[in-house]
Design a protein around this motif. Structure first.
Motif, PDB file in Angstrom:
ATOM      1  N   MET A 130       0.847  -1.169   0.000  1.00 52.26           N
ATOM      2  CA  MET A 130       0.000   0.000   0.000  1.00 52.26           C
ATOM      3  C   MET A 130       0.896   1.237   0.000  1.00 52.26           C
ATOM      4  O   MET A 130       1.872   1.313   0.738  1.00 52.26           O
ATOM      5  N   ALA A 131       0.559   2.190  -0.843  1.00 55.27           N
ATOM      6  CA  ALA A 131       1.379   3.394  -0.987  1.00 55.27           C
ATOM      7  C   ALA A 131       1.039   4.398   0.101  1.00 55.27           C
ATOM      8  O   ALA A 131      -0.098   4.491   0.564  1.00 55.27           O
ATOM      9  N   GLU A 132       2.065   5.149   0.488  1.00 58.14           N
ATOM     10  CA  GLU A 132       1.862   6.190   1.492  1.00 58.14           C
ATOM     11  C   GLU A 132       1.265   7.423   0.837  1.00 58.14           C
ATOM     12  O   GLU A 132       1.556   7.716  -0.321  1.00 58.14           O
ATOM     13  N   PRO A 133       0.436   8.173   1.555  1.00 60.36           N
ATOM     14  CA  PRO A 133      -0.126   9.389   0.961  1.00 60.36           C
ATOM     15  C   PRO A 133       0.976  10.435   0.731  1.00 60.36           C
ATOM     16  O   PRO A 133       1.891  10.577   1.532  1.00 60.36           O
ATOM     17  N   GLN A 134       0.862  11.136  -0.379  1.00 62.31           N
ATOM     18  CA  GLN A 134       1.844  12.170  -0.733  1.00 62.31           C
ATOM     19  C   GLN A 134       1.371  13.527  -0.225  1.00 62.31           C
ATOM     20  O   GLN A 134       0.170  13.787  -0.138  1.00 62.31           O
ATOM     21  N   PRO A 135       2.312  14.417   0.106  1.00 60.69           N
ATOM     22  CA  PRO A 135       1.919  15.786   0.484  1.00 60.69           C
ATOM     23  C   PRO A 135       1.196  16.465  -0.675  1.00 60.69           C
ATOM     24  O   PRO A 135       1.425  16.144  -1.841  1.00 60.69           O
ATOM     25  N   SER A 136       0.322  17.395  -0.364  1.00 58.87           N
ATOM     26  CA  SER A 136      -0.513  18.032  -1.385  1.00 58.87           C
ATOM     27  C   SER A 136       0.283  18.936  -2.323  1.00 58.87           C
ATOM     28  O   SER A 136      -0.170  19.236  -3.423  1.00 58.87           O
TER      29      SER A 136
END
Length: 121
Positions: free
Chosen positions: A1-7
């Motif tokens: 599962m991929a980590e969320p990226q900063p906006s």
């Protein structure tokens, strides 16, 4: 599962360029970067037209320190056709080059030949 990226990270974006040296360069960079900003809302982008105009005016292919050389004025020198024929046959040069060489040496065939031989050696 991929980590969320900063906006603030965009897909395919490269590292930001290093900060520009002068204030004028920073203004130009800011104006140009505002054109590249991704506006997902579809709103009209607010572009600083004055800064953009300055940035575009400062863009240049040539180095600002280089001063264009002045073209030499061509003197109206009468060249003897016999001298042209002599130089073409002896130096094995094309006629336009011979004419240029003779004009550089005020139509003197001997001086032109000396200069050509000296430059070629």
């Amino acid at each position: 599962m991929a980590e969320p990226q900063p906006s603030n990270i965009q897909e395919g974006a490269s590292d930001p360029p290093p900060p520009a040296g002068s204030a004028e360069d920073r203004k130009a960079a800011a104006a140009l970067s505002s054109l590249d900003a991704n506006d997902d809302a579809g709103e009209k982008k607010d572009v600083d037209n004055k800064a953009l105009g300055e940035a575009m005016k400062n863009l240049s292919v040539e180095d600002k320190e280089v001063v264009p050389a002045k073209k030499e004025e061509k003197k109206a020198i009468k060249v003897d056709p016999a001298d042209v024929t002599l130089l073409v046959s002896e130096l094995e040069l094309p006629k336009p080059k011979v004419l240029e060489l003779l004009r550089q040496h005020d139509g003197d065939a001997v001086q032109a030949m000396k200069a050509w031989v000296t430059a070629s050696a």
